[in-house]
Scaffold this motif. Sequence first.
Motif, PDB file in Angstrom:
ATOM      1  N   ASP A  78       0.826  -1.203   0.000  1.00 32.60           N
ATOM      2  CA  ASP A  78       0.000   0.000   0.000  1.00 32.60           C
ATOM      3  C   ASP A  78       0.864   1.258   0.000  1.00 32.60           C
ATOM      4  OD1 ASP A  78       0.915  -0.560   2.596  1.00 32.60           O
ATOM      5  OD2 ASP A  78      -0.796   0.439   3.534  1.00 32.60           O
ATOM      6  N   GLU A  79       2.018   1.228   0.692  1.00 34.24           N
ATOM      7  CA  GLU A  79       2.913   2.382   0.697  1.00 34.24           C
ATOM      8  C   GLU A  79       3.583   2.567  -0.656  1.00 34.24           C
ATOM      9  OE1 GLU A  79       5.607   3.054   3.880  1.00 34.24           O
ATOM     10  OE2 GLU A  79       4.252   2.246   5.405  1.00 34.24           O
ATOM     11  N   ARG A  80       3.939   1.452  -1.308  1.00 34.03           N
ATOM     12  CA  ARG A  80       4.522   1.551  -2.657  1.00 34.03           C
ATOM     13  C   ARG A  80       3.542   2.193  -3.621  1.00 34.03           C
ATOM     14  NH1 ARG A  80       6.745  -3.690  -1.850  1.00 34.03           N
ATOM     15  NH2 ARG A  80       5.190  -4.631  -3.241  1.00 34.03           N
ATOM     16  N   GLU A  81       2.259   1.834  -3.503  1.00 32.36           N
ATOM     17  CA  GLU A  81       1.250   2.405  -4.393  1.00 32.36           C
ATOM     18  C   GLU A  81       1.089   3.901  -4.148  1.00 32.36           C
ATOM     19  OE1 GLU A  81      -2.238   0.075  -3.748  1.00 32.36           O
ATOM     20  OE2 GLU A  81      -1.449  -1.702  -4.806  1.00 32.36           O
ATOM     21  N   ARG A  82       1.116   4.321  -2.887  1.00 34.85           N
ATOM     22  CA  ARG A  82       1.006   5.751  -2.581  1.00 34.85           C
ATOM     23  C   ARG A  82       2.243   6.506  -3.070  1.00 34.85           C
ATOM     24  NH1 ARG A  82      -1.226   3.908   2.372  1.00 34.85           N
ATOM     25  NH2 ARG A  82       0.742   4.261   3.475  1.00 34.85           N
ATOM     26  N   LEU A  83       3.402   5.894  -2.887  1.00 33.59           N
ATOM     27  CA  LEU A  83       4.647   6.515  -3.353  1.00 33.59           C
ATOM     28  C   LEU A  83       4.616   6.695  -4.865  1.00 33.59           C
ATOM     29  CD1 LEU A  83       8.280   5.590  -2.286  1.00 33.59           C
ATOM     30  CD2 LEU A  83       7.685   5.759  -4.689  1.00 33.59           C
ATOM     31  N   LEU A  84       4.199   5.653  -5.583  1.00 25.99           N
ATOM     32  CA  LEU A  84       4.169   5.722  -7.040  1.00 25.99           C
ATOM     33  C   LEU A  84       3.204   6.804  -7.513  1.00 25.99           C
ATOM     34  CD1 LEU A  84       5.208   4.482  -9.664  1.00 25.99           C
ATOM     35  CD2 LEU A  84       3.318   2.854  -9.578  1.00 25.99           C
ATOM     36  N   ALA A  85       2.062   6.910  -6.876  1.00 32.14           N
ATOM     37  CA  ALA A  85       1.098   7.942  -7.259  1.00 32.14           C
ATOM     38  C   ALA A  85       1.693   9.331  -7.041  1.00 32.14           C
ATOM     39  CB  ALA A  85      -0.185   7.780  -6.449  1.00 32.14           C
ATOM     40  N   ALA A  86       2.413   9.515  -5.935  1.00 33.61           N
ATOM     41  CA  ALA A  86       3.039  10.809  -5.653  1.00 33.61           C
ATOM     42  C   ALA A  86       4.141  11.129  -6.652  1.00 33.61           C
ATOM     43  CB  ALA A  86       3.597  10.811  -4.226  1.00 33.61           C
ATOM     44  N   VAL A  87       4.935  10.120  -7.018  1.00 33.43           N
ATOM     45  CA  VAL A  87       6.004  10.311  -8.001  1.00 33.43           C
ATOM     46  C   VAL A  87       5.418  10.699  -9.353  1.00 33.43           C
ATOM     47  CG1 VAL A  87       7.776   9.122  -9.364  1.00 33.43           C
ATOM     48  CG2 VAL A  87       7.720   8.829  -6.889  1.00 33.43           C
ATOM     49  N   TYR A  88       4.388   9.998  -9.792  1.00 35.40           N
ATOM     50  CA  TYR A  88       3.773  10.296 -11.081  1.00 35.40           C
ATOM     51  C   TYR A  88       3.211  11.719 -11.095  1.00 35.40           C
ATOM     52  CZ  TYR A  88       4.022   5.572 -13.061  1.00 35.40           C
ATOM     53  OH  TYR A  88       4.446   4.390 -13.598  1.00 35.40           O
ATOM     54  N   THR A  89       2.581  12.135 -10.004  1.00 37.70           N
ATOM     55  CA  THR A  89       2.042  13.495  -9.926  1.00 37.70           C
ATOM     56  C   THR A  89       3.153  14.529 -10.051  1.00 37.70           C
ATOM     57  OG1 THR A  89       0.174  12.788  -8.549  1.00 37.70           O
ATOM     58  CG2 THR A  89       0.790  15.120  -8.453  1.00 37.70           C
ATOM     59  N   ALA A  90       4.283  14.274  -9.366  1.00 41.53           N
ATOM     60  CA  ALA A  90       5.412  15.209  -9.411  1.00 41.53           C
ATOM     61  C   ALA A  90       6.035  15.264 -10.807  1.00 41.53           C
ATOM     62  CB  ALA A  90       6.462  14.805  -8.379  1.00 41.53           C
ATOM     63  N   ILE A  91       6.195  14.108 -11.436  1.00 45.76           N
ATOM     64  CA  ILE A  91       6.828  14.050 -12.748  1.00 45.76           C
ATOM     65  C   ILE A  91       5.964  14.733 -13.810  1.00 45.76           C
ATOM     66  CG2 ILE A  91       7.521  12.488 -14.617  1.00 45.76           C
ATOM     67  CD1 ILE A  91       8.424  10.493 -12.461  1.00 45.76           C
ATOM     68  N   ARG A  92       4.645  14.581 -13.705  1.00 43.61           N
ATOM     69  CA  ARG A  92       3.741  15.118 -14.736  1.00 43.61           C
ATOM     70  C   ARG A  92       3.828  16.633 -14.865  1.00 43.61           C
ATOM     71  NH1 ARG A  92      -0.017  10.914 -13.086  1.00 43.61           N
ATOM     72  NH2 ARG A  92      -0.115   9.375 -14.804  1.00 43.61           N
ATOM     73  N   GLN A  93       4.364  17.307 -13.862  1.00 46.15           N
ATOM     74  CA  GLN A  93       4.530  18.759 -13.957  1.00 46.15           C
ATOM     75  C   GLN A  93       5.465  19.144 -15.107  1.00 46.15           C
ATOM     76  OE1 GLN A  93       5.130  20.811 -10.000  1.00 46.15           O
ATOM     77  NE2 GLN A  93       5.441  18.677  -9.363  1.00 46.15           N
ATOM     78  N   TYR A  94       6.314  18.189 -15.529  1.00 42.58           N
ATOM     79  CA  TYR A  94       7.330  18.481 -16.553  1.00 42.58           C
ATOM     80  C   TYR A  94       7.041  17.761 -17.862  1.00 42.58           C
ATOM     81  CZ  TYR A  94       9.391  20.126 -12.285  1.00 42.58           C
ATOM     82  OH  TYR A  94       9.582  20.791 -11.102  1.00 42.58           O
ATOM     83  N   GLU A  95       5.789  17.306 -18.016  1.00 50.33           N
ATOM     84  CA  GLU A  95       5.371  16.594 -19.229  1.00 50.33           C
ATOM     85  C   GLU A  95       4.703  17.562 -20.196  1.00 50.33           C
ATOM     86  OE1 GLU A  95       2.709  12.665 -20.429  1.00 50.33           O
ATOM     87  OE2 GLU A  95       2.206  13.850 -18.656  1.00 50.33           O
ATOM     88  N   THR A  96       5.160  17.507 -21.444  1.00 49.65           N
ATOM     89  CA  THR A  96       4.550  18.300 -22.510  1.00 49.65           C
ATOM     90  C   THR A  96       4.438  17.427 -23.752  1.00 49.65           C
ATOM     91  OG1 THR A  96       5.549  20.337 -21.657  1.00 49.65           O
ATOM     92  CG2 THR A  96       4.717  20.387 -23.905  1.00 49.65           C
ATOM     93  N   GLY A  97       3.237  17.299 -24.280  1.00 47.80           N
ATOM     94  CA  GLY A  97       3.053  16.503 -25.492  1.00 47.80           C
ATOM     95  C   GLY A  97       3.451  15.051 -25.335  1.00 47.80           C
ATOM     96  N   GLY A  98       3.232  14.503 -24.158  1.00 49.68           N
ATOM     97  CA  GLY A  98       3.530  13.090 -23.930  1.00 49.68           C
ATOM     98  C   GLY A  98       4.975  12.783 -23.550  1.00 49.68           C
ATOM     99  N   GLU A  99       5.819  13.814 -23.465  1.00 50.07           N
ATOM    100  CA  GLU A  99       7.228  13.601 -23.097  1.00 50.07           C
ATOM    101  C   GLU A  99       7.596  14.450 -21.892  1.00 50.07           C
ATOM    102  OE1 GLU A  99      11.517  12.679 -24.206  1.00 50.07           O
ATOM    103  OE2 GLU A  99      10.384  13.357 -25.951  1.00 50.07           O
ATOM    104  N   VAL A 100       8.282  13.817 -20.960  1.00 50.39           N
ATOM    105  CA  VAL A 100       8.790  14.515 -19.785  1.00 50.39           C
ATOM    106  C   VAL A 100      10.162  15.083 -20.126  1.00 50.39           C
ATOM    107  CG1 VAL A 100       9.544  14.279 -17.390  1.00 50.39           C
ATOM    108  CG2 VAL A 100       7.536  13.016 -18.197  1.00 50.39           C
ATOM    109  N   VAL A 101      10.345  16.382 -19.927  1.00 53.98           N
ATOM    110  CA  VAL A 101      11.653  17.012 -20.131  1.00 53.98           C
ATOM    111  C   VAL A 101      11.966  17.860 -18.895  1.00 53.98           C
ATOM    112  CG1 VAL A 101      13.088  18.499 -21.573  1.00 53.98           C
ATOM    113  CG2 VAL A 101      11.308  17.087 -22.637  1.00 53.98           C
ATOM    114  N   PHE A 102      12.950  17.396 -18.136  1.00 49.61           N
ATOM    115  CA  PHE A 102      13.362  18.143 -16.951  1.00 49.61           C
ATOM    116  C   PHE A 102      14.395  19.201 -17.334  1.00 49.61           C
ATOM    117  CE2 PHE A 102      12.365  13.906 -15.101  1.00 49.61           C
ATOM    118  CZ  PHE A 102      11.381  14.294 -14.193  1.00 49.61           C
ATOM    119  N   PRO A 103      14.400  20.334 -16.657  1.00 43.37           N
ATOM    120  CA  PRO A 103      15.539  21.254 -16.771  1.00 43.37           C
ATOM    121  C   PRO A 103      16.622  20.776 -15.798  1.00 43.37           C
ATOM    122  CG  PRO A 103      13.812  22.238 -15.424  1.00 43.37           C
ATOM    123  CD  PRO A 103      13.310  20.881 -15.830  1.00 43.37           C
TER     124      PRO A 103
END
Length: 292
Positions: free
Chosen positions: A252-277
Motif C-alpha cells: 500500500d505504501e509503494r502504491e502511494r509513493l508511485l502515485a506521488a512520483v507520477y504526480t510530481a513528474i507530470r509537472q514536466y510533461e509536454t506533449g507526452g514527453e517529460v523534459v526536466f531542466p
Amino acid sequence: MSMKQEGDLAGFKEAVRREWFDPETVAAWRKWHPFFARQSASATTAIIEAAQVRLGMDILDLASGTGEPALTLARVVGPAGHVTATDLSPEMLEIAQDIARQQRITNLTCQLADAQDLPFADARFDAVTCRLGVMFFPDSVQALRESYRVLKPGGHAAFLAWGPFDQPFFTSTAGIIMQYESLPAPVPGTPGRFRFAQKGKLAAHLKEAGFQQVRETTLTIPWPSGSVEETWESTRDMRAPFRHLLSHLPQDERERLLAAVYTAIRQYETGGEVVFPAVVVLAVGQRRAARP
C-alpha cells in the motif's frame, strides 16, 4: 595521507564498487542504454565542446560506464582519431564494447582503469573527458592529477558533474522516496552525486591538481525522459539504492509513493514527453603548453 584517510578512501571506493558492480544495476544500464544516451545527449554535447574535441584527436574518457560519451566522441574524432573508454567495471565496459560493435565503431578501445592510477604514459592524450563520473572518485584531486599527467601540453580536460539535489529530476523521484524511506546522508567531501554542487568546488579541485586556465560554469540543459512511466521505471531500475528501499515497502505504501512520483513528474510533461531542466556543473582546465 594518514592511515584513517587511507581507510576512509578504501571504504568509499568499496561503496562505489558495490553500487556499480551490482548485477541488477549492470543489467538495468544495458537495458536503458539507448534511453540514457538520448536523455544525456545535451550533457555529452557540452563536454565535447568544453574539451574542444576535433577530428583526428586521441581522447581519454573516464568513468565511461556503458559507453557514453565515449561512443559519441569516437564519431566526433572520426577514423583518424581514437577514444579510450575506461571504467572500474568490466561488466559496464563489456556493454560499451557490444554497442560499439553494433554501431560499427572501430576507433574505440575499452580498458579497465582506476582514474586515480591511470595505466597510460605521460602526455599521451589530446583531451580528457569525464561526464557524470568525477563525483564518484574517492580521491578526486589525485584522479585529476592523473588526468593532468596523461594530457598533452596545451590539451584540455573537461569534467561534468551534477548540480544541487534541489532540482526537478531529483525532487520528483528521490525526493518523494525520501518521504517514505530515509536515505543515508552523505558525509561532506565523500563520493556522491552532489559532491560538486557547491559553486567553485570542482574548479578548486582542478586548480589543486595543477590545471591552468580553469573555468567552471553552471548549465541548465534539457533532460528528456520519455513518458511518465519510462521516467520512473528507468530511474528506479538504474539506481540500486532505490530498488532495495522499495522492495522493503509494504504494497500500500509503494502504491502511494508511485502515485506521488507520477504526480510530481507530470509537472514536466509536454506533449507526452517529460523534459526536466537539469542543472549541471561543467569545469574545464588546460595543461600548460610546452615552452618553445
